[in-house]
Design an enzyme around this catalytic site. Structure first.
Site, PDB file in Angstrom:
ATOM      1  N   LYS A 121       0.827  -1.066  -0.024  1.00 51.13           N
ATOM      2  CA  LYS A 121      -0.037  -0.141   0.165  1.00 51.13           C
ATOM      3  C   LYS A 121       0.924   1.195  -0.011  1.00 51.13           C
ATOM      4  O   LYS A 121       1.795   1.464   1.141  1.00 51.13           O
ATOM      5  CB  LYS A 121      -0.930   0.189   1.063  1.00 51.13           C
ATOM      6  CG  LYS A 121      -1.897   1.157   1.153  1.00 51.13           C
ATOM      7  CD  LYS A 121      -2.640   1.564   2.468  1.00 51.13           C
ATOM      8  CE  LYS A 121      -3.487   2.717   2.504  1.00 51.13           C
ATOM      9  NZ  LYS A 121      -4.007   3.134   3.735  1.00 51.13           N
ATOM     10  N   GLY A 182      -8.097   9.257   9.334  1.00 51.86           N
ATOM     11  CA  GLY A 182      -8.752   9.332  10.950  1.00 51.86           C
ATOM     12  C   GLY A 182      -9.685  10.430  11.249  1.00 51.86           C
ATOM     13  O   GLY A 182      -9.948  10.541  12.517  1.00 51.86           O
ATOM     14  N   ALA A 208      -9.892   5.741   4.147  1.00 47.17           N
ATOM     15  CA  ALA A 208      -9.651   6.883   5.138  1.00 47.17           C
ATOM     16  C   ALA A 208     -10.962   7.741   5.255  1.00 47.17           C
ATOM     17  O   ALA A 208     -11.481   7.991   3.987  1.00 47.17           O
ATOM     18  CB  ALA A 208      -8.503   7.611   4.438  1.00 47.17           C
ATOM     19  N   GLY A 209     -11.131   8.001   6.261  1.00 43.17           N
ATOM     20  CA  GLY A 209     -12.357   9.079   6.589  1.00 43.17           C
ATOM     21  C   GLY A 209     -13.581   7.970   6.973  1.00 43.17           C
ATOM     22  O   GLY A 209     -14.512   8.961   7.453  1.00 43.17           O
ATOM     23  N   ASN A 230      -9.709   1.892   9.691  1.00 42.97           N
ATOM     24  CA  ASN A 230      -9.039   1.492  10.949  1.00 42.97           C
ATOM     25  C   ASN A 230      -9.446   2.194  12.085  1.00 42.97           C
ATOM     26  O   ASN A 230     -10.077   1.690  12.901  1.00 42.97           O
ATOM     27  CB  ASN A 230      -7.413   1.974  10.521  1.00 42.97           C
ATOM     28  CG  ASN A 230      -6.306   1.721  11.839  1.00 42.97           C
ATOM     29  OD1 ASN A 230      -5.357   1.779  11.620  1.00 42.97           O
ATOM     30  ND2 ASN A 230      -6.988   0.819  13.080  1.00 42.97           N
ATOM     31  N   SER A 231      -9.270   3.654  12.131  1.00 46.34           N
ATOM     32  CA  SER A 231      -9.848   4.275  12.892  1.00 46.34           C
ATOM     33  C   SER A 231     -11.276   4.293  13.443  1.00 46.34           C
ATOM     34  O   SER A 231     -11.751   4.182  14.768  1.00 46.34           O
ATOM     35  CB  SER A 231      -9.592   6.031  12.650  1.00 46.34           C
ATOM     36  OG  SER A 231      -8.225   6.315  12.755  1.00 46.34           O
TER      37      SER A 231
END
EC number: 2.8.1.10
Length: 279
Positions: A121, A182, A208-209, A230-231
């Site tokens: 990645k 994040g 992301a986001g 993830n977050s």
């Protein structure tokens, strides 16, 4: 009673089939997970298990010693015989640094027994405040790595022109951000992501986001091949429950994409017939 019409032309089981392919390798889940930000390693392990994800991305720069990976607690607790490691170049600010870390990631894959794993990645992020990827640096690093046999999954701002250029270079996917890393803001770049999906002949992974399961649903509804989270899981009050919600959201959104939503109307339309009413 069979509620499905005999004239149904789409296989009703197709939307529940979550298998997909990157560079001739088949994966069972369209939910990809990151491994950072969890309170502890056991919570990370249980969340990953609940998600049923196949691809797990690890920031290679966090690892201390390529020659002692089995002593690294993160790599030690995950079952790499059933999970696929996606090394990422998070934290790299230059092309040269990203290339060096990608090479490091390839060695770690070999030491984990994934001899044929050349995935990376690719992240080139010189901006420490907003964490937006460098498009020129990403393009340069991607070209170098593709030419050396890497399966490159570049993380990008949702720029349709850049996405097409990366595809033409030979990247295996493109990974446009939904909103800043994040932030949990959801899909703030929906129109651009839709253009990328419509124009791409390689998988598009929204990365992301994403803040909650409904964001994953929306990404899949518009035709994304997968999402990376993830977050949203690690920072949830119950990461394990959120991991399960993300799994269901990805499947739900994919089914909705197959089903095709009804057309919108600018006025109300009765759901009951207007004829044959009781007087």
């Amino acid at each position: 009673m069979n509620l499905l019409s005999n004239n149904l032309t789409v296989d009703p089981s197709a939307c529940s089939e979550n298998s997909w392919t990157i560079s001739n390798k088949v994966f069972k889940s369209r939910l990809m997970l990151g491994t950072g930000k969890y309170k502890d390693l056991e919570l990370a392990r249980r969340s990953i298990d609940a998600s049923q994800a196949s691809i797990i991305t690890v920031a290679i720069r966090r690892l201390q010693n390529a020659n002692n990976i089995h002593g690294d607690s993160l790599l030690q607790i995950l079952p790499w015989n059933s999970l696929w490691l996606l090394p990422n170049t998070a934290g790299c600010t230059t092309v040269q640094e990203a290339i060096r870390v990608a090479s490091f990631g390839r060695e770690i894959c070999k030491r984990l027994g994934q001899e044929d794993n050349t995935f990376v990645k690719l992240e080139v992020i010189p901006d420490p405040q907003h964490l937006l990827p460098d498009p020129i640096g990403t393009l340069k690093a991607a070209e170098y790595l593709v030419n050396r046999g890497y399966v490159v999954l570049p993380y990008i701002f949702p720029d349709p022109i850049l996405a097409k250029q990366l595809e033409e270079l030979g990247c295996a996917t493109v990974m446009p951000l939904g909103s800043p890393i994040g932030s949990g803001q959801g899909l703030q770049n929906l129109e651009n992501i839709q253009i990328i999906i419509d124009r791409s002949s390689i998988p598009v992974v929204v990365d992301a986001g994403i803040g909650t399961a409904s964001d994953a649903v929306k990404a899949m509804e518009i035709g994304a091949s997968a999402v990376l989270v993830n977050s949203a899981i690690a920072h949830a009050n119950s990461p394990i429950s959120m991991a399960n919600a993300m799994r269901l959201g990805v499947s739900s959104g994919r089914c909705a994409s197959f089903a095709k939503r009804m057309s919108k109307s600018d006025r109300a339309i009765s759901s009951s017939p207007l004829t044959g009413l009781l007087s």
